[in-house]
Design a protein around this motif. Structure first.
Motif, PDB file in Angstrom:
ATOM      1  N   ILE A   7       0.865  -1.179   0.000  1.00 30.18           N
ATOM      2  CA  ILE A   7       0.000   0.000   0.000  1.00 30.18           C
ATOM      3  C   ILE A   7       0.903   1.231   0.000  1.00 30.18           C
ATOM      4  O   ILE A   7       1.808   1.335   0.833  1.00 30.18           O
ATOM      5  N   GLU A   8       0.642   2.136  -0.921  1.00 26.00           N
ATOM      6  CA  GLU A   8       1.434   3.359  -1.019  1.00 26.00           C
ATOM      7  C   GLU A   8       0.524   4.571  -0.910  1.00 26.00           C
ATOM      8  O   GLU A   8      -0.560   4.596  -1.506  1.00 26.00           O
ATOM      9  N   LYS A   9       0.970   5.563  -0.168  1.00 23.00           N
ATOM     10  CA  LYS A   9       0.234   6.824  -0.072  1.00 23.00           C
ATOM     11  C   LYS A   9       0.614   7.670  -1.272  1.00 23.00           C
ATOM     12  O   LYS A   9       1.789   7.908  -1.545  1.00 23.00           O
ATOM     13  N   ALA A  10      -0.372   8.097  -2.012  1.00 24.62           N
ATOM     14  CA  ALA A  10      -0.183   8.994  -3.151  1.00 24.62           C
ATOM     15  C   ALA A  10      -0.659  10.385  -2.719  1.00 24.62           C
ATOM     16  O   ALA A  10      -1.252  10.531  -1.652  1.00 24.62           O
ATOM     17  N   PRO A  11      -0.416  11.398  -3.521  1.00 26.78           N
ATOM     18  CA  PRO A  11      -0.831  12.748  -3.124  1.00 26.78           C
ATOM     19  C   PRO A  11      -2.326  12.878  -2.801  1.00 26.78           C
ATOM     20  O   PRO A  11      -2.703  13.605  -1.886  1.00 26.78           O
ATOM     21  N   ARG A  12      -3.164  12.134  -3.523  1.00 28.53           N
ATOM     22  CA  ARG A  12      -4.615  12.301  -3.335  1.00 28.53           C
ATOM     23  C   ARG A  12      -5.354  11.047  -2.890  1.00 28.53           C
ATOM     24  O   ARG A  12      -6.563  11.102  -2.666  1.00 28.53           O
ATOM     25  N   ASN A  13      -4.650   9.918  -2.828  1.00 29.27           N
ATOM     26  CA  ASN A  13      -5.332   8.676  -2.458  1.00 29.27           C
ATOM     27  C   ASN A  13      -4.297   7.651  -2.019  1.00 29.27           C
ATOM     28  O   ASN A  13      -3.147   7.989  -1.770  1.00 29.27           O
ATOM     29  N   TYR A  14      -4.722   6.415  -1.932  1.00 29.44           N
ATOM     30  CA  TYR A  14      -3.838   5.299  -1.635  1.00 29.44           C
ATOM     31  C   TYR A  14      -3.893   4.328  -2.805  1.00 29.44           C
ATOM     32  O   TYR A  14      -4.947   4.154  -3.429  1.00 29.44           O
ATOM     33  N   ALA A  15      -2.766   3.715  -3.089  1.00 27.73           N
ATOM     34  CA  ALA A  15      -2.697   2.715  -4.147  1.00 27.73           C
ATOM     35  C   ALA A  15      -2.185   1.414  -3.548  1.00 27.73           C
ATOM     36  O   ALA A  15      -1.383   1.423  -2.610  1.00 27.73           O
ATOM     37  N   ALA A  16      -2.662   0.304  -4.081  1.00 25.35           N
ATOM     38  CA  ALA A  16      -2.234  -1.005  -3.600  1.00 25.35           C
ATOM     39  C   ALA A  16      -1.942  -1.898  -4.796  1.00 25.35           C
ATOM     40  O   ALA A  16      -2.567  -1.767  -5.848  1.00 25.35           O
ATOM     41  N   THR A  27      -6.947   1.331  -6.201  1.00 25.76           N
ATOM     42  CA  THR A  27      -6.777   2.566  -5.450  1.00 25.76           C
ATOM     43  C   THR A  27      -7.993   2.797  -4.571  1.00 25.76           C
ATOM     44  O   THR A  27      -9.055   2.199  -4.774  1.00 25.76           O
ATOM     45  N   GLY A  28      -7.822   3.682  -3.606  1.00 20.72           N
ATOM     46  CA  GLY A  28      -8.929   4.051  -2.741  1.00 20.72           C
ATOM     47  C   GLY A  28      -8.659   5.395  -2.096  1.00 20.72           C
ATOM     48  O   GLY A  28      -7.501   5.809  -1.958  1.00 20.72           O
ATOM     49  N   ALA A  29      -9.717   6.074  -1.690  1.00 20.21           N
ATOM     50  CA  ALA A  29      -9.578   7.382  -1.057  1.00 20.21           C
ATOM     51  C   ALA A  29      -8.850   7.277   0.279  1.00 20.21           C
ATOM     52  O   ALA A  29      -8.125   8.195   0.675  1.00 20.21           O
ATOM     53  N   THR A  30      -9.038   6.162   0.975  1.00 17.84           N
ATOM     54  CA  THR A  30      -8.384   5.926   2.257  1.00 17.84           C
ATOM     55  C   THR A  30      -7.611   4.616   2.184  1.00 17.84           C
ATOM     56  O   THR A  30      -7.792   3.817   1.251  1.00 17.84           O
ATOM     57  N   ARG A  31      -6.789   4.378   3.181  1.00 18.95           N
ATOM     58  CA  ARG A  31      -6.036   3.120   3.251  1.00 18.95           C
ATOM     59  C   ARG A  31      -7.006   1.938   3.286  1.00 18.95           C
ATOM     60  O   ARG A  31      -6.819   0.949   2.580  1.00 18.95           O
TER      61      ARG A  31
END
Length: 70
Positions: A7-16, A27-31
C-alpha cells in the motif's frame, strides 16, 4: 489464499498492488478503501487467469518492517 499487498500513499489517495499477481492494482480514497478494493481486484484477477487458462501464481512474497536510526 493469502497474498501480500503493498500500500502506497499517493498525493490524493492510496494505491495497492500485489507483487505475486503482476498487473493487479487498485486505489482508494483511504487506506481501508484501498485494502477493500485490492481484495476485490485479487478475486477478479484470479478469475480472469482461470478463464484464460493461465496458472494462478501461489503466494510467495512476504514483508517485514525494519527499524533504522534516522
Amino acid at each position: 489464499m493469502e497474498y501480500m499487498i503493498v500500500i502506497e500513499k499517493a498525493p490524493r489517495n492510496y494505491a495497492a498492488y500485489v507483487p505475486d499477481l503482476p498487473g493487479c492494482v487498485a486505489t482508494g480514497a483511504t487506506r481501508d478503501d484501498a485494502i477493500r478494493e485490492i481484495g476485490a481486484a485479487i478475486v477478479l484477477h484470479i478469475e480472469s487467469l482461470r478463464e484464460h487458462g493461465d496458472p494462478v501464481p501461489a503466494p510467495q512474497c512476504t514483508a517485514a518492517v525494519v527499524q533504522v536510526a534516522a
